[in-house]
Design a protein around this motif. Sequence first.
Motif, PDB file in Angstrom:
ATOM      1  N   GLY A  51      73.150 -34.437 -61.377  1.00 12.90           N
ATOM      2  CA  GLY A  51      72.069 -34.987 -62.176  1.00 12.90           C
ATOM      3  C   GLY A  51      72.353 -35.063 -63.656  1.00 12.90           C
ATOM      4  N   LYS A  52      73.608 -34.973 -64.042  1.00 11.16           N
ATOM      5  CA  LYS A  52      73.976 -35.041 -65.450  1.00 11.16           C
ATOM      6  C   LYS A  52      74.180 -36.508 -65.856  1.00 11.16           C
ATOM      7  CE  LYS A  52      74.145 -30.557 -65.801  1.00 11.16           C
ATOM      8  NZ  LYS A  52      73.147 -29.805 -66.605  1.00 11.16           N
ATOM      9  N   PRO A  53      74.016 -36.826 -67.125  1.00 13.57           N
ATOM     10  CA  PRO A  53      74.207 -38.217 -67.563  1.00 13.57           C
ATOM     11  C   PRO A  53      75.671 -38.637 -67.457  1.00 13.57           C
ATOM     12  CG  PRO A  53      73.891 -36.768 -69.453  1.00 13.57           C
ATOM     13  CD  PRO A  53      73.592 -35.945 -68.231  1.00 13.57           C
ATOM     14  N   ILE A  54      75.880 -39.891 -67.130  1.00 11.65           N
ATOM     15  CA  ILE A  54      77.227 -40.456 -67.065  1.00 11.65           C
ATOM     16  C   ILE A  54      77.281 -41.684 -67.967  1.00 11.65           C
ATOM     17  CG2 ILE A  54      77.672 -39.623 -64.723  1.00 11.65           C
ATOM     18  CD1 ILE A  54      77.030 -42.427 -63.717  1.00 11.65           C
ATOM     19  N   PRO A  55      78.474 -42.072 -68.423  1.00 10.01           N
ATOM     20  CA  PRO A  55      78.580 -43.237 -69.317  1.00 10.01           C
ATOM     21  C   PRO A  55      78.101 -44.513 -68.636  1.00 10.01           C
ATOM     22  CG  PRO A  55      80.602 -41.945 -69.316  1.00 10.01           C
ATOM     23  CD  PRO A  55      79.763 -41.422 -68.199  1.00 10.01           C
ATOM     24  N   ARG A  56      77.393 -45.299 -69.370  1.00  2.68           N
ATOM     25  CA  ARG A  56      76.923 -46.586 -68.865  1.00  2.68           C
ATOM     26  C   ARG A  56      77.183 -47.664 -69.919  1.00  2.68           C
ATOM     27  NH1 ARG A  56      73.637 -45.980 -64.381  1.00  2.68           N
ATOM     28  NH2 ARG A  56      72.851 -43.881 -63.991  1.00  2.68           N
ATOM     29  N   SER A  57      77.322 -48.877 -69.442  1.00  2.00           N
ATOM     30  CA  SER A  57      77.457 -50.052 -70.315  1.00  2.00           C
ATOM     31  C   SER A  57      78.693 -50.015 -71.198  1.00  2.00           C
ATOM     32  CB  SER A  57      76.205 -50.223 -71.187  1.00  2.00           C
ATOM     33  OG  SER A  57      75.055 -50.359 -70.380  1.00  2.00           O
ATOM     34  N   HIS A  58      79.729 -49.318 -70.750  1.00  2.00           N
ATOM     35  CA  HIS A  58      80.987 -49.401 -71.483  1.00  2.00           C
ATOM     36  C   HIS A  58      82.139 -49.095 -70.543  1.00  2.00           C
ATOM     37  CE1 HIS A  58      82.091 -45.068 -72.131  1.00  2.00           C
ATOM     38  NE2 HIS A  58      80.831 -44.925 -71.807  1.00  2.00           N
ATOM     39  N   ARG A  59      83.311 -49.510 -70.950  1.00  2.00           N
ATOM     40  CA  ARG A  59      84.502 -49.385 -70.115  1.00  2.00           C
ATOM     41  C   ARG A  59      85.540 -48.528 -70.833  1.00  2.00           C
ATOM     42  NH1 ARG A  59      86.513 -54.925 -69.114  1.00  2.00           N
ATOM     43  NH2 ARG A  59      84.943 -54.931 -67.475  1.00  2.00           N
ATOM     44  N   ILE A  60      86.127 -47.596 -70.099  1.00  2.00           N
ATOM     45  CA  ILE A  60      87.191 -46.758 -70.644  1.00  2.00           C
ATOM     46  C   ILE A  60      88.528 -47.274 -70.121  1.00  2.00           C
ATOM     47  CG2 ILE A  60      88.186 -44.439 -70.702  1.00  2.00           C
ATOM     48  CD1 ILE A  60      85.388 -43.319 -70.424  1.00  2.00           C
TER      49      ILE A  60
END
Length: 204
Positions: free
Chosen positions: A38-47
Motif C-alpha cells: 500500500g505504499k506510493p509508487i511512481p506514476r506518470s514518469h519513466r525511468i
Amino acid sequence: SCLKTALPPIERHIPTTPTISAIIAGLQVQYAVRLLHGKPIPRSHRIGYYGLSDLFFDAALLPTATCTTHAYSDPLPLSEIHELPLRAAETTMGELFATVRKELGVSEVILDLYDDRDLVVALRCPACRKETPAVGVVGKVTEAEARCPSCTEIRTPHTVASVEAPEDFGDHTLLDIGIPPGQILVFRDRARSTLHFFELSGDL
C-alpha cells in the motif's frame, strides 16, 4: 538513414543486456513490494538506464487529449478477446481474414499492427528502380537479402503498418510473415471503425 535490415552476427559482444535486465528487474520488484504494502509508487514518469555510462534518467509523461496510445498498455478484458482455433504455423493471411470476417459478420476488415510489428511487403532498389515482392517483419530481412541482384545496391524495404489485402501475402503462413504463435491480433471493421481482438488460441 537506417534501412532496418539485419546485419550478420557479430563475433564479439559486450554482455550488457543481462546486467541491465537485472537492474531494471530489481527496480520492478521494489515497486511491486511497495504496491503490495500500500505504499506510493511512481506514476506518470519513466525511468531509464544507460548501461554503458551508468546513467539513470527520469522522463515525465504528460497525458494529452490527442495522444492515440495513451493508456495503450492497459490490460484487455478477457471478455473482449475472441479465441480463434487457428495456429500461426498453419494459417495463411487469407484464411485468417476469412475467419475474422465470418466471426464478425462483415465483408471488409483491416488488420492493424500499430507499434507491434511493421511488415515488409517489397524491396525497392533506388538505383535500378526495380521492386521485388518480399514478406517478413522489419529487422528480420538481412542485408544480404536486401541487396539488389541486378546492381548489388541495398534495396529499401517498403513496409506497412496495416493489412487490407490478405492476398498480397499468398500462401505464406502467419509465422512466415512474422506473427508469432498465440498472438492477439487487432482487427478493425472498415464500415464502423470498431476494434476487435482475436487470439490465435490454436497455439495455446
